[in-house]
Design an enzyme around this catalytic site. Structure first.
Site, PDB file in Angstrom:
ATOM      1  N   LYS A  91     -65.237 -22.825  -5.622  1.00 44.43           N
ATOM      2  CA  LYS A  91     -64.859 -21.911  -6.700  1.00 44.43           C
ATOM      3  C   LYS A  91     -63.753 -22.499  -7.566  1.00 44.43           C
ATOM      4  O   LYS A  91     -63.103 -23.484  -7.183  1.00 44.43           O
ATOM      5  CB  LYS A  91     -64.454 -20.578  -6.071  1.00 44.43           C
ATOM      6  N   TYR A  94     -73.398 -12.317  -8.825  1.00 46.32           N
ATOM      7  CA  TYR A  94     -72.706 -11.340  -7.971  1.00 46.32           C
ATOM      8  C   TYR A  94     -73.141  -9.906  -8.286  1.00 46.32           C
ATOM      9  O   TYR A  94     -72.389  -8.960  -8.040  1.00 46.32           O
ATOM     10  CB  TYR A  94     -71.190 -11.505  -8.101  1.00 46.32           C
ATOM     11  N   ASN A 144     -60.895 -17.210  -2.930  1.00 49.79           N
ATOM     12  CA  ASN A 144     -61.082 -17.690  -1.557  1.00 49.79           C
ATOM     13  C   ASN A 144     -61.862 -18.997  -1.444  1.00 49.79           C
ATOM     14  O   ASN A 144     -62.546 -19.241  -0.462  1.00 49.79           O
ATOM     15  CB  ASN A 144     -61.681 -16.577  -0.695  1.00 49.79           C
ATOM     16  N   HIS A 177     -67.897 -20.290  -1.749  1.00 43.69           N
ATOM     17  CA  HIS A 177     -68.963 -19.320  -1.500  1.00 43.69           C
ATOM     18  C   HIS A 177     -69.908 -19.901  -0.463  1.00 43.69           C
ATOM     19  O   HIS A 177     -70.147 -21.113  -0.454  1.00 43.69           O
ATOM     20  CB  HIS A 177     -69.757 -19.060  -2.790  1.00 43.69           C
ATOM     21  N   GLU A 179     -80.232 -18.434  -4.545  1.00 44.78           N
ATOM     22  CA  GLU A 179     -79.024 -18.979  -5.177  1.00 44.78           C
ATOM     23  C   GLU A 179     -79.197 -20.464  -5.503  1.00 44.78           C
ATOM     24  O   GLU A 179     -78.732 -20.925  -6.548  1.00 44.78           O
ATOM     25  CB  GLU A 179     -77.828 -18.756  -4.244  1.00 44.78           C
TER      26      GLU A 179
HETATM   27  P1  ATP Z   1     -69.066 -15.149  -1.108  1.00 43.42           P
HETATM   28  O1  ATP Z   1     -70.267 -14.266  -1.424  1.00 43.42           O
HETATM   29  O2  ATP Z   1     -68.334 -15.619  -2.334  1.00 43.42           O
HETATM   30  O3  ATP Z   1     -69.411 -16.259  -0.163  1.00 43.42           O
HETATM   31  P2  ATP Z   1     -68.265 -13.337   0.965  1.00 43.42           P
HETATM   32  O4  ATP Z   1     -69.727 -13.282   1.266  1.00 43.42           O
HETATM   33  O5  ATP Z   1     -67.357 -13.780   2.056  1.00 43.42           O
HETATM   34  O6  ATP Z   1     -67.997 -14.268  -0.295  1.00 43.42           O
HETATM   35  P3  ATP Z   1     -68.538 -10.869  -0.455  1.00 43.42           P
HETATM   36  O7  ATP Z   1     -68.349  -9.553   0.193  1.00 43.42           O
HETATM   37  O8  ATP Z   1     -69.915 -11.342  -0.779  1.00 43.42           O
HETATM   38  O9  ATP Z   1     -67.768 -11.940   0.439  1.00 43.42           O
HETATM   39  O10 ATP Z   1     -67.658 -10.861  -1.783  1.00 43.42           O
HETATM   40  C1  ATP Z   1     -67.916 -11.791  -2.837  1.00 43.42           C
HETATM   41  C2  ATP Z   1     -66.593 -12.244  -3.412  1.00 43.42           C
HETATM   42  O11 ATP Z   1     -65.948 -11.129  -4.048  1.00 43.42           O
HETATM   43  C3  ATP Z   1     -65.566 -12.704  -2.378  1.00 43.42           C
HETATM   44  O12 ATP Z   1     -65.740 -14.039  -1.977  1.00 43.42           O
HETATM   45  C4  ATP Z   1     -64.278 -12.536  -3.136  1.00 43.42           C
HETATM   46  O13 ATP Z   1     -64.103 -13.590  -4.101  1.00 43.42           O
HETATM   47  C5  ATP Z   1     -64.538 -11.217  -3.868  1.00 43.42           C
HETATM   48  N1  ATP Z   1     -64.101 -10.077  -3.073  1.00 43.42           N
HETATM   49  C6  ATP Z   1     -64.732  -9.533  -2.014  1.00 43.42           C
HETATM   50  N2  ATP Z   1     -64.053  -8.478  -1.515  1.00 43.42           N
HETATM   51  C7  ATP Z   1     -62.953  -8.367  -2.298  1.00 43.42           C
HETATM   52  C8  ATP Z   1     -61.839  -7.466  -2.316  1.00 43.42           C
HETATM   53  N3  ATP Z   1     -61.739  -6.479  -1.428  1.00 43.42           N
HETATM   54  N4  ATP Z   1     -60.900  -7.646  -3.258  1.00 43.42           N
HETATM   55  C9  ATP Z   1     -60.996  -8.640  -4.165  1.00 43.42           C
HETATM   56  N5  ATP Z   1     -62.016  -9.524  -4.220  1.00 43.42           N
HETATM   57  C10 ATP Z   1     -62.976  -9.390  -3.292  1.00 43.42           C
HETATM   58 MG    MG Z   2     -71.189 -12.874  -0.214  1.00 42.46          MG
END
Ligand code: ATP
Ligand code: MG
Length: 139
Positions: A11, A51, A114, A117, A128
């Site tokens: 990211k 997303y 974070n 992805h 994806e």
């Molecule tokens: P990714 O899909 O990016 O691999 P993930 O699967 O661990 O991450 P998801 O629940 O899919 O988590 O959330 C997608 C992204 O949205 C997260 O990686 C983060 O960048 C953001 N995100 C998720 N939860 C929160 C939150 N509570 N507050 C702020 N940002 C969040």
């Molecule tokens: Mg995710």
């Protein structure tokens, strides 16, 4: 369906901090083979589509802003049990909850920024990867 592949993005925060090489090294050391890779930048439309599952969440606008603010590295990775093993390698969404040694524990700033992805299912890995790469970019 191919079940030994996953999709990842490094990211914008990872590229801003100069962590591309270090993160790719961890991915390589963990036994993933690069099937496709490129540096690119998501448009607002791309990020909203990628997303879309989160579009009702309170953090959605911030997420789109974050994911579009600079370049990313997109990649398709291959390994037995790729989806699950890669999620283990990156750690929990919130780096404060991520296990020691995971990519998010080492490189992420916060739950919203974070670092990486990782696809959450074989089906999403396929969708994806196809979102980012044409057939002749996949080896
Ligand atoms: P990714 O899909 O990016 O691999 P993930 O699967 O661990 O991450 P998801 O629940 O899919 O988590 O959330 C997608 C992204 O949205 C997260 O990686 C983060 O960048 C953001 N995100 C998720 N939860 C929160 C939150 N509570 N507050 C702020 N940002 C969040
Ligand atoms: Mg995710």
């Amino acid at each position: 369906m191919v079940t030994n592949r996953t999709f990842t993005m490094l990211k914008p925060d990872s590229l801003e901090k100069g962590n591309t090489g270090a993160i790719l090294e961890k991915i390589n050391t963990a036994g993933f083979r690069l099937v496709a890779m490129k540096q690119t930048q998501l448009s607002k439309r791309d990020a909203e589509a990628f997303y879309a599952v989160h579009n009702e969440r309170p953090f959605f606008n911030d997420l789109v802003e974050y994911m579009t603010r600079g370049p990313i590295v997109a990649a398709i990775l291959e390994k037995d049990n790729a989806v699950e093993d890669f999620r283990t390698l990156i750690g929990a969404t919130n780096p404060e909850e991520a296990a020691e040694g995971t990519i998010r524990k080492i490189f992420a700033t916060s739950i919203s920024e974070n670092a990486v992805h990782g696809s959450d299912s074989d089906e999403n890995a396929q969708i994806e990867g196809a979102f980012h790469f044409s057939g002749r970019e996949i080896f």
